[in-house]
Motif scaffolding. Sequence first.
Motif, PDB file in Angstrom:
ATOM      1  N   LEU A 120       0.853  -1.173   0.000  1.00 44.52           N
ATOM      2  CA  LEU A 120       0.000   0.000   0.000  1.00 44.52           C
ATOM      3  C   LEU A 120       0.898   1.234   0.000  1.00 44.52           C
ATOM      4  O   LEU A 120       1.803   1.349   0.829  1.00 44.52           O
ATOM      5  CB  LEU A 120      -0.894  -0.012   1.246  1.00 44.52           C
ATOM      6  N   ARG A 121       0.671   2.126  -0.955  1.00 44.48           N
ATOM      7  CA  ARG A 121       1.473   3.344  -1.072  1.00 44.48           C
ATOM      8  C   ARG A 121       0.568   4.535  -1.309  1.00 44.48           C
ATOM      9  O   ARG A 121      -0.487   4.412  -1.899  1.00 44.48           O
ATOM     10  CB  ARG A 121       2.432   3.272  -2.259  1.00 44.48           C
ATOM     11  N   HIS A 122       1.026   5.691  -0.865  1.00 42.24           N
ATOM     12  CA  HIS A 122       0.346   6.958  -1.157  1.00 42.24           C
ATOM     13  C   HIS A 122       1.281   7.764  -2.043  1.00 42.24           C
ATOM     14  O   HIS A 122       2.375   8.135  -1.635  1.00 42.24           O
ATOM     15  CB  HIS A 122       0.031   7.717   0.132  1.00 42.24           C
ATOM     16  N   LEU A 123       0.842   8.027  -3.274  1.00 41.52           N
ATOM     17  CA  LEU A 123       1.671   8.745  -4.238  1.00 41.52           C
ATOM     18  C   LEU A 123       0.950   9.993  -4.727  1.00 41.52           C
ATOM     19  O   LEU A 123      -0.248   9.949  -5.003  1.00 41.52           O
ATOM     20  CB  LEU A 123       1.981   7.865  -5.453  1.00 41.52           C
ATOM     21  N   THR A 124       1.684  11.079  -4.842  1.00 45.33           N
ATOM     22  CA  THR A 124       1.199  12.300  -5.471  1.00 45.33           C
ATOM     23  C   THR A 124       2.251  12.683  -6.509  1.00 45.33           C
ATOM     24  O   THR A 124       3.378  13.019  -6.139  1.00 45.33           O
ATOM     25  CB  THR A 124       1.012  13.437  -4.449  1.00 45.33           C
ATOM     26  N   LEU A 125       1.861  12.597  -7.784  1.00 42.29           N
ATOM     27  CA  LEU A 125       2.822  12.820  -8.856  1.00 42.29           C
ATOM     28  C   LEU A 125       2.231  13.656  -9.972  1.00 42.29           C
ATOM     29  O   LEU A 125       1.029  13.630 -10.209  1.00 42.29           O
ATOM     30  CB  LEU A 125       3.234  11.480  -9.475  1.00 42.29           C
ATOM     31  N   ALA A 126       3.100  14.359 -10.661  1.00 44.99           N
ATOM     32  CA  ALA A 126       2.707  15.063 -11.886  1.00 44.99           C
ATOM     33  C   ALA A 126       2.994  14.129 -13.052  1.00 44.99           C
ATOM     34  O   ALA A 126       4.131  13.724 -13.263  1.00 44.99           O
ATOM     35  CB  ALA A 126       3.492  16.354 -12.025  1.00 44.99           C
ATOM     36  N   LEU A 127       1.935  13.784 -13.790  1.00 44.11           N
ATOM     37  CA  LEU A 127       2.109  12.941 -14.967  1.00 44.11           C
ATOM     38  C   LEU A 127       2.308  13.838 -16.180  1.00 44.11           C
ATOM     39  O   LEU A 127       1.585  14.820 -16.346  1.00 44.11           O
ATOM     40  CB  LEU A 127       0.888  12.049 -15.176  1.00 44.11           C
ATOM     41  N   PRO A 128       3.237  13.526 -17.053  1.00 45.57           N
ATOM     42  CA  PRO A 128       3.478  14.342 -18.245  1.00 45.57           C
ATOM     43  C   PRO A 128       2.264  14.332 -19.190  1.00 45.57           C
ATOM     44  O   PRO A 128       1.409  13.452 -19.108  1.00 45.57           O
ATOM     45  CB  PRO A 128       4.680  13.686 -18.903  1.00 45.57           C
ATOM     46  N   PRO A 129       2.217  15.288 -20.102  1.00 43.73           N
ATOM     47  CA  PRO A 129       1.088  15.398 -21.029  1.00 43.73           C
ATOM     48  C   PRO A 129       0.799  14.135 -21.830  1.00 43.73           C
ATOM     49  O   PRO A 129      -0.357  13.852 -22.132  1.00 43.73           O
ATOM     50  CB  PRO A 129       1.496  16.541 -21.957  1.00 43.73           C
ATOM     51  N   THR A 130       1.820  13.353 -22.157  1.00 49.33           N
ATOM     52  CA  THR A 130       1.565  12.140 -22.949  1.00 49.33           C
ATOM     53  C   THR A 130       0.660  11.166 -22.200  1.00 49.33           C
ATOM     54  O   THR A 130      -0.212  10.543 -22.795  1.00 49.33           O
ATOM     55  CB  THR A 130       2.882  11.436 -23.318  1.00 49.33           C
TER      56      THR A 130
END
Length: 185
Positions: A120-130
């Motif tokens: 179990l993980r908590h992730l907050t990420l910016a995904l690139p436009p692609t």
Amino acid sequence: MVTVGEGLDKAVQGAFTRPAPKSAGAQMRYLVKQHKHSTKAVAQLLGITQRTVERYVKDQIKKPRSDLAARMEHEVKQRWQPQIRAKAKHTAATTGGIMIDTRARFGFTAAPGTTDDARLRHLTLALPPTHAARLFEAQERGATENQLRQIAAEALGEVYFRDDGRRAHGLEVRLTDVEHLEFDL
């Protein structure tokens, strides 16, 4: 259960410049207008009688049943500000990307001898436009929730776990047991 499709819709709705109609009468009038003033088409869409639609339009009925209220709100939000919606999706898919905040169980398929137990993980990420473009395109094509979840898992695998190809080559990510999932443009 949190779905990727609902999360994407909610993120796009955050770009709206005006609030959607709130009252039952205003929502019904908006839907009738969207369906070229056809109360019959709206009645079929919502699964109610044409006369009931007419009564909502004239404000003769003010409080819909909870299931009807939810359907009306959903249909209005799906049609509200289509140009703003399209512009927000285009920006995310070409220049801005999309933020994802999730708490879920991530499992891996990797080379023998590596740790592939799901955690179990908590992730907050910016995904690139692609990746944003892939998600929105799949959603518009009518992809299933499992397909959208797989695309999100591939995006998280590429950006977070494989660090854009700098490590963990061949690692495939599976996204399961989603507790929280939120997107933002």
